[in-house]
Write a protein that holds these residues in place. Structure first.
Motif, PDB file in Angstrom:
ATOM      1  N   VAL A 303       5.238   4.079 -14.762  1.00 40.09           N
ATOM      2  CA  VAL A 303       6.339   4.770 -14.088  1.00 40.09           C
ATOM      3  C   VAL A 303       5.955   5.119 -12.650  1.00 40.09           C
ATOM      4  CG1 VAL A 303       7.670   6.924 -14.029  1.00 40.09           C
ATOM      5  CG2 VAL A 303       7.420   5.669 -16.173  1.00 40.09           C
ATOM      6  N   LYS A 304       4.727   5.604 -12.448  1.00 42.49           N
ATOM      7  CA  LYS A 304       4.271   5.956 -11.098  1.00 42.49           C
ATOM      8  C   LYS A 304       4.257   4.731 -10.180  1.00 42.49           C
ATOM      9  CE  LYS A 304       1.447   9.994 -12.249  1.00 42.49           C
ATOM     10  NZ  LYS A 304       0.064  10.540 -12.314  1.00 42.49           N
ATOM     11  N   LYS A 305       3.824   3.600 -10.718  1.00 47.30           N
ATOM     12  CA  LYS A 305       3.797   2.369  -9.926  1.00 47.30           C
ATOM     13  C   LYS A 305       5.212   1.921  -9.561  1.00 47.30           C
ATOM     14  CE  LYS A 305      -0.597   0.439 -11.559  1.00 47.30           C
ATOM     15  NZ  LYS A 305      -1.248  -0.701 -12.257  1.00 47.30           N
ATOM     16  N   THR A 306       6.138   2.094 -10.510  1.00 48.33           N
ATOM     17  CA  THR A 306       7.529   1.708 -10.254  1.00 48.33           C
ATOM     18  C   THR A 306       8.171   2.624  -9.213  1.00 48.33           C
ATOM     19  OG1 THR A 306       7.685   0.944 -12.556  1.00 48.33           O
ATOM     20  CG2 THR A 306       9.746   1.205 -11.355  1.00 48.33           C
ATOM     21  N   LEU A 307       7.909   3.922  -9.330  1.00 47.62           N
ATOM     22  CA  LEU A 307       8.453   4.870  -8.353  1.00 47.62           C
ATOM     23  C   LEU A 307       7.913   4.595  -6.952  1.00 47.62           C
ATOM     24  CD1 LEU A 307       8.343   8.227 -10.366  1.00 47.62           C
ATOM     25  CD2 LEU A 307      10.362   6.945  -9.669  1.00 47.62           C
ATOM     26  N   LYS A 308       6.681   4.154  -6.891  1.00 43.11           N
ATOM     27  CA  LYS A 308       6.088   3.818  -5.592  1.00 43.11           C
ATOM     28  C   LYS A 308       6.855   2.678  -4.931  1.00 43.11           C
ATOM     29  CE  LYS A 308       1.642   2.722  -3.436  1.00 43.11           C
ATOM     30  NZ  LYS A 308       0.197   2.424  -3.674  1.00 43.11           N
ATOM     31  N   ILE A 309       7.289   1.719  -5.744  1.00 39.94           N
ATOM     32  CA  ILE A 309       8.096   0.614  -5.210  1.00 39.94           C
ATOM     33  C   ILE A 309       9.451   1.126  -4.730  1.00 39.94           C
ATOM     34  CG2 ILE A 309       9.286  -1.529  -5.814  1.00 39.94           C
ATOM     35  CD1 ILE A 309       6.979  -2.170  -7.681  1.00 39.94           C
ATOM     36  N   TYR A 310      10.080   2.014  -5.521  1.00 37.61           N
ATOM     37  CA  TYR A 310      11.365   2.583  -5.110  1.00 37.61           C
ATOM     38  C   TYR A 310      11.251   3.247  -3.736  1.00 37.61           C
ATOM     39  CZ  TYR A 310      13.044   2.141  -9.966  1.00 37.61           C
ATOM     40  OH  TYR A 310      13.432   1.684 -11.190  1.00 37.61           O
ATOM     41  N   LYS A 311      10.186   4.024  -3.569  1.00 36.78           N
ATOM     42  CA  LYS A 311      10.007   4.761  -2.313  1.00 36.78           C
ATOM     43  C   LYS A 311       9.670   3.835  -1.146  1.00 36.78           C
ATOM     44  CE  LYS A 311       8.521   8.956  -4.701  1.00 36.78           C
ATOM     45  NZ  LYS A 311       7.391   9.866  -5.011  1.00 36.78           N
ATOM     46  N   SER A 312       9.103   2.678  -1.444  1.00 36.39           N
ATOM     47  CA  SER A 312       8.740   1.754  -0.363  1.00 36.39           C
ATOM     48  C   SER A 312       9.966   1.089   0.254  1.00 36.39           C
ATOM     49  CB  SER A 312       7.793   0.667  -0.897  1.00 36.39           C
ATOM     50  OG  SER A 312       8.484  -0.245  -1.740  1.00 36.39           O
ATOM     51  N   LEU A 313      11.084   1.067  -0.495  1.00 32.86           N
ATOM     52  CA  LEU A 313      12.326   0.494   0.022  1.00 32.86           C
ATOM     53  C   LEU A 313      13.101   1.585   0.744  1.00 32.86           C
ATOM     54  CD1 LEU A 313      13.389  -1.700  -3.022  1.00 32.86           C
ATOM     55  CD2 LEU A 313      12.626  -2.518  -0.804  1.00 32.86           C
ATOM     56  N   LYS A 314      12.981   1.612   2.039  1.00 31.09           N
ATOM     57  CA  LYS A 314      13.604   2.676   2.826  1.00 31.09           C
ATOM     58  C   LYS A 314      15.081   2.353   3.031  1.00 31.09           C
ATOM     59  CE  LYS A 314       9.216   3.672   5.077  1.00 31.09           C
ATOM     60  NZ  LYS A 314       8.463   3.727   6.349  1.00 31.09           N
ATOM     61  N   PHE A 315      15.841   2.527   1.951  1.00 30.74           N
ATOM     62  CA  PHE A 315      17.223   2.063   1.968  1.00 30.74           C
ATOM     63  C   PHE A 315      18.102   2.850   2.930  1.00 30.74           C
ATOM     64  CE2 PHE A 315      16.719   5.102  -1.455  1.00 30.74           C
ATOM     65  CZ  PHE A 315      17.790   5.951  -1.305  1.00 30.74           C
ATOM     66  N   LYS A 316      17.666   4.036   3.367  1.00 31.72           N
ATOM     67  CA  LYS A 316      18.480   4.818   4.310  1.00 31.72           C
ATOM     68  C   LYS A 316      18.627   4.101   5.652  1.00 31.72           C
ATOM     69  CE  LYS A 316      16.061   8.604   3.709  1.00 31.72           C
ATOM     70  NZ  LYS A 316      15.583  10.009   3.888  1.00 31.72           N
ATOM     71  N   LYS A 317      17.678   3.217   5.953  1.00 28.75           N
ATOM     72  CA  LYS A 317      17.713   2.513   7.229  1.00 28.75           C
ATOM     73  C   LYS A 317      18.566   1.249   7.177  1.00 28.75           C
ATOM     74  CE  LYS A 317      13.222   4.189   8.851  1.00 28.75           C
ATOM     75  NZ  LYS A 317      11.878   3.806   9.346  1.00 28.75           N
ATOM     76  N   ASN A 318      18.956   0.847   5.979  1.00 31.17           N
ATOM     77  CA  ASN A 318      19.804  -0.338   5.833  1.00 31.17           C
ATOM     78  C   ASN A 318      21.262   0.043   6.051  1.00 31.17           C
ATOM     79  OD1 ASN A 318      17.764  -2.068   5.314  1.00 31.17           O
ATOM     80  ND2 ASN A 318      18.122  -2.253   3.127  1.00 31.17           N
ATOM     81  N   LYS A 319      21.890  -0.555   7.034  1.00 27.92           N
ATOM     82  CA  LYS A 319      23.280  -0.230   7.342  1.00 27.92           C
ATOM     83  C   LYS A 319      24.218  -1.152   6.570  1.00 27.92           C
ATOM     84  CE  LYS A 319      22.219   1.433  11.990  1.00 27.92           C
ATOM     85  NZ  LYS A 319      22.480   1.250  13.434  1.00 27.92           N
ATOM     86  N   SER A 320      24.451  -0.808   5.355  1.00 29.96           N
ATOM     87  CA  SER A 320      25.332  -1.640   4.555  1.00 29.96           C
ATOM     88  C   SER A 320      26.781  -1.384   4.956  1.00 29.96           C
ATOM     89  CB  SER A 320      25.115  -1.351   3.079  1.00 29.96           C
ATOM     90  OG  SER A 320      26.169  -0.679   2.540  1.00 29.96           O
ATOM     91  N   TYR A 321      27.574  -2.455   4.939  1.00 30.77           N
ATOM     92  CA  TYR A 321      28.946  -2.433   5.479  1.00 30.77           C
ATOM     93  C   TYR A 321      29.820  -1.379   4.782  1.00 30.77           C
ATOM     94  CZ  TYR A 321      33.797  -3.893   5.924  1.00 30.77           C
ATOM     95  OH  TYR A 321      35.145  -3.923   6.096  1.00 30.77           O
TER      96      TYR A 321
END
Length: 336
Positions: A303-321
């Motif tokens: 679970v910790k390894k998976t959460l680390k991947i989630y946090k690595s995706l800085k989705f706030k910076k992605n400007k989705s339409y």
């Protein structure tokens, strides 16, 4: 979006591209496709390339897409699958690939490990058992009733050891012709009286009493990560694994490996376990396997390894339409 299985991953890649959503794709295992030849293997590689194609684009406006290679992460359960992907689908960047071993050992196994260690017949002195342990052994199978999973080998073993108990935890899979049918099951129930078919039971290894037991994993193709192996390790239970399944386990020396995946090879493994027990070598192997399983494959660690991947995706910076039309609402959702 975090999706699993090939079909879901394909749909997710298309949706993720259209909405500009970061995606994580988990693959339970590619062993069957990696070993296949002809059209099935070609089709599998094409699907992976289609998934990767959509993951490299992100919708910015109604008619505009941008190139984004950091929007998706691929999770595989063993190094063999990663090597296969890198070789056959080189378009997927190594920087987007992660290794996480399965879903982890549930805490209920780890919390019971000391109790099973204390009561395990395999950890008691050979002298106290008076050489009768070979007739007390219960052999265990935990998988769907597929020929590719080795159910027929397990049934054949039951005929060779008629005085021993054989427990089958698993069900018929009507979605594939490779599965045993109900008629097959009724036949074996009638003619193999030392086999008990238990159907699906949650945490089946915990239901086994204190008889000396051996988990048999006779799969003909590579699992993603056979969790039952490390669950057995936490309970101080020896494991005999086919070569194909053992290739997907990072620590091969925690199992007894059936080199040729035939009856003779499994009998050799059984005899080796009994020999190691008589020579007081088995307890050392089981203790090593138990510690390695707990330290490397616990559910908490996965679970910790998976959460680390989630946090690595800085989705706030992605400007989705579509998602950024209401930035205040989006930021509130993100903060929650």
């Amino acid at each position: 979006i975090h999706s699993h299985t090939l079909q879901a991953n394909l749909i997710t890649s298309i949706v993720g591209s259209f909405f500009g959503i970061n995606c994580i794709f988990s693959f339970a295992g590619v062993g069957r496709f990696a070993k296949s030849k002809g059209l099935s293997k070609i089709f599998f590689i094409i699907i992976l390339r289609v998934i990767n194609f959509f993951n490299t684009f992100q919708r910015e406006s109604k008619f505009r897409y941008k190139f984004n290679t950091k929007r998706a992460i691929y999770i595989f359960q063993n190094q063999n699958d990663i090597d296969f992907i890198k070789k056959e689908v080189s378009e997927i960047k190594s920087s987007n690939i992660r290794l996480i071993h399965g879903s982890g050992i549930p805490n209920i196994y780890i919390s019971n490990t000391n109790k099973y260690k204390k009561n395990s017949p395999w950890l008691k002195s050979f002298k106290t058992e008076k050489n009768k342990i070979s007739k007390k052994i219960t052999f265990v199978y935990c998988a769907r009733l597929l020929k590719e999973k080795g159910i027929l080998i397990f049934i054949e073993l039951s005929k060779i050891y008629p005085e021993n108990k054989f427990l089958v935890f698993g069900s018929i899979d009507s979605s594939t012709r490779d599965s045993l049918t109900m008629n097959d099951l009724n036949f074996y129930k009638k003619n193999c009286l030392n086999i008990t078919f238990m159907n699906n039971i949650k945490d089946p290894l915990l239901s086994i009493k204190n008889n000396p037991s051996i988990l048999v994993v006779p799969s003909f193709y590579g699992e993603g990560f056979p969790r039952g192996v490390v669950e057995a390790n936490t309970l101080s239970m020896p494991v005999i694994s086919s070569k194909d399944a053992a290739e997907r386990i990072p620590l091969k020396n925690i199992v007894y490996e059936s080199k040729s995946n035939d009856i003779k090879s499994y009998i050799e493994c059984i005899n080796k376990i009994i020999k190691d027990y008589k020579n007081n070598n088995l307890s050392k192997k089981l203790e090593y396997a138990r510690i390695q399983a707990i330290n490397n494959f616990s559910e908490e660690l996965i679970v910790k390894k998976t959460l680390k991947i989630y946090k690595s995706l800085k989705f706030k910076k992605n400007k989705s339409y579509l998602l950024t039309k209401d930035k205040k609402k989006l930021n509130n959702w993100v903060s929650q």
